[in-house]
Structures are given as C-alpha cells and as structure tokens.
Scaffold this motif. Structure first.
Motif, PDB file in Angstrom:
ATOM      1  N   PHE A 359      38.092  48.114  46.336  1.00  0.00           N
ATOM      2  CA  PHE A 359      38.360  47.012  45.408  1.00  0.00           C
ATOM      3  C   PHE A 359      37.543  45.751  45.678  1.00  0.00           C
ATOM      4  O   PHE A 359      37.723  44.744  45.001  1.00  0.00           O
ATOM      5  N   GLY A 360      36.641  45.800  46.656  1.00  0.00           N
ATOM      6  CA  GLY A 360      35.874  44.611  47.002  1.00  0.00           C
ATOM      7  C   GLY A 360      36.594  43.775  48.047  1.00  0.00           C
ATOM      8  O   GLY A 360      37.719  44.090  48.467  1.00  0.00           O
ATOM      9  N   GLU A 361      35.953  42.706  48.485  1.00  0.00           N
ATOM     10  CA  GLU A 361      36.566  41.837  49.483  1.00  0.00           C
ATOM     11  C   GLU A 361      37.857  41.231  48.934  1.00  0.00           C
ATOM     12  O   GLU A 361      37.932  40.864  47.751  1.00  0.00           O
ATOM     13  N   PRO A 362      38.885  41.110  49.766  1.00  0.00           N
ATOM     14  CA  PRO A 362      40.174  40.616  49.270  1.00  0.00           C
ATOM     15  C   PRO A 362      40.098  39.171  48.798  1.00  0.00           C
ATOM     16  O   PRO A 362      39.302  38.370  49.296  1.00  0.00           O
ATOM     17  N   VAL A 363      40.929  38.848  47.833  1.00  0.00           N
ATOM     18  CA  VAL A 363      41.023  37.489  47.310  1.00  0.00           C
ATOM     19  C   VAL A 363      42.492  37.076  47.339  1.00  0.00           C
ATOM     20  O   VAL A 363      43.394  37.909  47.465  1.00  0.00           O
ATOM     21  N   THR A 364      42.742  35.785  47.222  1.00  0.00           N
ATOM     22  CA  THR A 364      44.118  35.336  47.120  1.00  0.00           C
ATOM     23  C   THR A 364      44.698  35.790  45.784  1.00  0.00           C
ATOM     24  O   THR A 364      43.956  36.092  44.835  1.00  0.00           O
ATOM     25  N   PHE A 365      46.013  35.823  45.717  1.00  0.00           N
ATOM     26  CA  PHE A 365      46.637  36.258  44.472  1.00  0.00           C
ATOM     27  C   PHE A 365      46.291  35.303  43.334  1.00  0.00           C
ATOM     28  O   PHE A 365      46.085  35.731  42.193  1.00  0.00           O
ATOM     29  N   ALA A 366      46.206  34.015  43.620  1.00  0.00           N
ATOM     30  CA  ALA A 366      45.837  33.036  42.590  1.00  0.00           C
ATOM     31  C   ALA A 366      44.423  33.306  42.078  1.00  0.00           C
ATOM     32  O   ALA A 366      44.163  33.256  40.865  1.00  0.00           O
ATOM     33  N   ASP A 367      43.490  33.593  42.985  1.00  0.00           N
ATOM     34  CA  ASP A 367      42.109  33.877  42.568  1.00  0.00           C
ATOM     35  C   ASP A 367      42.021  35.196  41.806  1.00  0.00           C
ATOM     36  O   ASP A 367      41.220  35.335  40.884  1.00  0.00           O
ATOM     37  N   LEU A 368      42.842  36.156  42.212  1.00  0.00           N
ATOM     38  CA  LEU A 368      42.849  37.439  41.505  1.00  0.00           C
ATOM     39  C   LEU A 368      43.185  37.220  40.032  1.00  0.00           C
ATOM     40  O   LEU A 368      42.540  37.766  39.139  1.00  0.00           O
ATOM     41  N   ARG A 369      44.182  36.385  39.766  1.00  0.00           N
ATOM     42  CA  ARG A 369      44.585  36.110  38.387  1.00  0.00           C
ATOM     43  C   ARG A 369      43.500  35.330  37.635  1.00  0.00           C
ATOM     44  O   ARG A 369      43.202  35.619  36.475  1.00  0.00           O
ATOM     45  N   THR A 370      42.923  34.341  38.294  1.00  0.00           N
ATOM     46  CA  THR A 370      41.887  33.531  37.649  1.00  0.00           C
ATOM     47  C   THR A 370      40.651  34.361  37.327  1.00  0.00           C
ATOM     48  O   THR A 370      40.093  34.291  36.222  1.00  0.00           O
ATOM     49  N   ASN A 371      40.213  35.166  38.303  1.00  0.00           N
ATOM     50  CA  ASN A 371      39.020  35.989  38.105  1.00  0.00           C
ATOM     51  C   ASN A 371      39.227  37.048  37.030  1.00  0.00           C
ATOM     52  O   ASN A 371      38.284  37.438  36.331  1.00  0.00           O
ATOM     53  N   LEU A 372      40.458  37.517  36.902  1.00  0.00           N
ATOM     54  CA  LEU A 372      40.754  38.564  35.924  1.00  0.00           C
ATOM     55  C   LEU A 372      40.413  38.094  34.518  1.00  0.00           C
ATOM     56  O   LEU A 372      39.825  38.842  33.722  1.00  0.00           O
ATOM     57  N   ARG A 373      40.747  36.877  34.210  1.00  0.00           N
ATOM     58  CA  ARG A 373      40.470  36.340  32.878  1.00  0.00           C
ATOM     59  C   ARG A 373      38.967  36.326  32.578  1.00  0.00           C
ATOM     60  O   ARG A 373      38.529  36.791  31.518  1.00  0.00           O
ATOM     61  N   SER A 374      38.164  35.818  33.530  1.00  0.00           N
ATOM     62  CA  SER A 374      36.725  35.724  33.292  1.00  0.00           C
ATOM     63  C   SER A 374      36.081  37.099  33.185  1.00  0.00           C
ATOM     64  O   SER A 374      35.178  37.311  32.365  1.00  0.00           O
TER      65      SER A 374
END
Length: 384
Positions: A359-374
C-alpha cells in the motif's frame, strides 16, 4: 456520471472480550469459515454504528432516521410550525403520507416497515402546508384529501437525500418509486482466526443486605469472545454521486464521512459490560476502476493462535493484495494505508515492510482521507 470507480476500505481491528452483536440466544454471532468457527459481526450492525457516528457529527437537518413512526414525526413538525393542535396536525400528516401508499402497521399511525428518510426531507413535506395548515384542519376528511392531493409529497422523498440514505440506500418493496440503490456494500466482519465462545458468570450483591445475610442478589451470565476482525466495505462513487443529485462535491464529503465513521465506529452491544471500544490497527483504502475486491480470502486459512495475531493478520492481508494484483494484472488507481505497526518491534518489522510493498509508505489517518479525495479526482479526470 458513468465512470466505474470503487473505493474499497479494508480494516484490521482487535476487539477485547465483548459481545458486539448478539444472536437469538444472546451470544456473539459466529460463522464457520475456512473450516473453523469465527467471531462475526453482521454488516447491518456495523452499518448502523457507522450511520450513527456520522449523524452525531452532522447538523440536525442533515441527519437521517429509520422508523415506523414517520406519521408521528410529521405531525410534530406540522404542529410546531403552525401552532396547531396535535390532533389537527395528525389528520393533515395522515392525508399527506397517504399519497405514498405506505402499508400500515399493526399499531395505529405506524407503517408496516421501517422507512429510511432524511430530517430535511420530512421538514420539506411539512413545509408544503405551512401557512395554510389551520385552513386545512377545518376541512372534513374528503375535502382535506382533495386539497392536498397535488402536493409533491412523493417527489420530496426522492430528492435531497441525506448522507445515510445516499450511502446505504432505501428499500420499499411495494413502492418502487421510493427505492434508492445503495452506494455502499458492507461485509460481515470476521475474525481472522478461530474463536471460542466463553461465558462470564456474574453475581451482584444487594447493597442493603443485613450483616448476617449471604449470597447474591442477582446471578447471570453473558456470552462473549475476543477477536482480531477483518472488516471490509466498498463505495460505488458513481452511484453515490447519482444518489446525491449529481453533486460531486457532496459525494466527496459523503465518502470522507463514511471512511471516517466506518473506521471509528463500533457496535454498542453490551458496551457497559465490556467497554470494548478500540481503534483499528490498520485502515487501507484501494481505489479501483474495475470492480470491488474483498480480500477475506487472505484468512481462509486461519491465523495461528500465537503472539502477534494482529500483526500477522495485517501482513496476511497485504500479501493477499499483492498476490491478487500480480495474478490478475489489475493494478488499482490508488492505494494507501494508515497503521500502528512500527519497525521498532521485531515481531512487526516484517509486517511494516509488507504493508509498504502493498500500500505504499504509511500515512496518518487524516492524510489518508485528504489524499483520497485528490487521487479520486485524478482518476475521474483520467477516465474523462
């Protein structure tokens, strides 16, 4: 929107002794999978917990409700908005709802089934008679029915859906025009390993016992188990956007709220007895343009009962994702994961490396949600 775009959400979550979702005997629900008995939490139970979580954080008008008592709710609104007696408001509410053709329940005023709708939708129905409710209440039943027959009651329930209805849909078997196809599918949560049903035998002592009195004032038992669960849900973005009237921004907001609430919510069965609320150790999202893919096959062979069930479950899930992608050759448009495993612990180092490969390098849950949109925006542009 005609694009095929699915957002799969994979969760690994460990729950301590609990009874999240009971069966008809009062014990935790179970299922046989891979030849062994597993702990199970029904999709209906976790969908309700998810819906309640995001309704708790939404304005009153944006919330949804599922009830047989829609007539009572509409009566309250008409009475409040028009300073009308409840009996008069109830007559108007009954005639308005009669346009829908809802089957009546055994109890007066109730429908035969639970109807899922938004508060804003019912507010809009009540608003159809604002300013004229007193005049309508003065009419006899026949004249009242004639006076409101052309009001767009059914149309009000087929537009302006709240997030809950847009995500989980609505099924009214005998009134197809009220149906809303669900944008979300949620799998039954299963333990990644074999579980055993246990019982908590408890006693309660009467605080007012006399000094010479012995024994318990109450005796009972509660079934429970503990488990590391694999949870899965998928969101059809095109269906979600369509359910929200083609509003892509509203769909992004609904998706974000769903991912957040699905990850954070927990069914409340026996919560006062077990205090079982935990956070997931892994949340992974996968954006696909072909079809949703449930990775439960990773656990067809149960995880061995040894130290590190949680880490082993996450690693097994990551390997299944890697293998499935290689075999089928259908690389997802995007994938990412937020997890709690670290390389500082020897028994989780392999897990961290495998998760990064999947899944790639881990991200925070907040970043996961933000990146999902883009990333979804980019995928939609590529499809266009």
């Amino acid at each position: 929107m005609s694009q095929r775009l699915y957002i799969d959400v994979h969760v690994v979550q460990t729950v301590p002794p609990a009874n999240l979702n009971r069966d008809d005997q009062g014990n935790p629900k179970e299922a046989v999978y891979g030849g062994v008995r597993r702990s199970r939490v029904s999709s209906q139970a976790w969908k309700r917990a998810t819906r309640q979580h995001f309704d708790e954080h939404a304005p009153e008008a944006d919330r949804s409700i599922r009830t047989k008592r829609i007539a009572n709710e509409l009566t309250t609104r008409i009475s409040h908005d028009n300073a009308l007696e409840r009996e008069d408001a109830g007559r108007i509410a009954a005639v308005l709802l009669a346009q829908l053709g809802l089957s009546q329940g055994k109890k007066a005023g109730d429908t035969a089934y639970l109807l899922f709708y938004g508060n804003a939708q019912l507010d809009a129905v009540a608003a159809l008679v604002n300013g004229r409710a007193a005049d309508l209440a003065a009419l006899d039943d026949k004249a009242l029915t004639e006076a409101v027959k052309d009001l767009p009651v059914a149309e009000t329930f087929t537009t302006g859906h709240p997030v809950g209805v847009a995500l989980f849909g609505r099924m009214v078997a005998d009134i197809p025009k009220l149906n809303v196809d669900a944008a979300v599918q949620v799998a039954h949560a299963l333990s990644t390993h074999e579980t055993q049903l246990e019982f908590d035998y408890f006693t309660a002592v009467d605080d007012q016992n006399e000094k010479d009195e012995t024994g318990a004032g109450m005796i009972g038992n509660i079934g429970f188990n503990s488990a590391t669960l694999y949870r899965y849900a998928t969101v059809g973005f095109a269906q979600l956007t369509g359910n929200l009237g083609g509003d892509t921004e509203a769909a992004f907001d609904a998706l974000d709220r769903f991912v957040d609430s699905f990850a954070r919510s927990v069914p409340t069965g026996y919560q006062n007895s077990f205090a079982h609320r935990t956070r997931p150790s892994l949340v992974a999202v996968v954006v696909r343009t072909d079809q949703p893919v449930n990775l439960v096959s990773a656990f067809e062979e149960p995880i061995a009962a040894e130290a590190g069930i949680q880490a082993n479950s996450a690693r097994r899930l990551a390997k299944e994702h890697i293998t499935a992608t290689q075999v089928w050759g259908d690389a997802p448009a995007y994938c990412a994961a937020s997890h709690t495993f670290t390389t500082d612990e020897p028994h989780t180092k392999d897990t961290v490396e495998t998760l990064a490969q999947a899944f790639g390098e881990p991200v925070t849950f907040a970043d996961l949600r933000t990146n999902l949109r883009s990333r979804i925006t980019a995928a939609l542009q590529d499809q266009a």
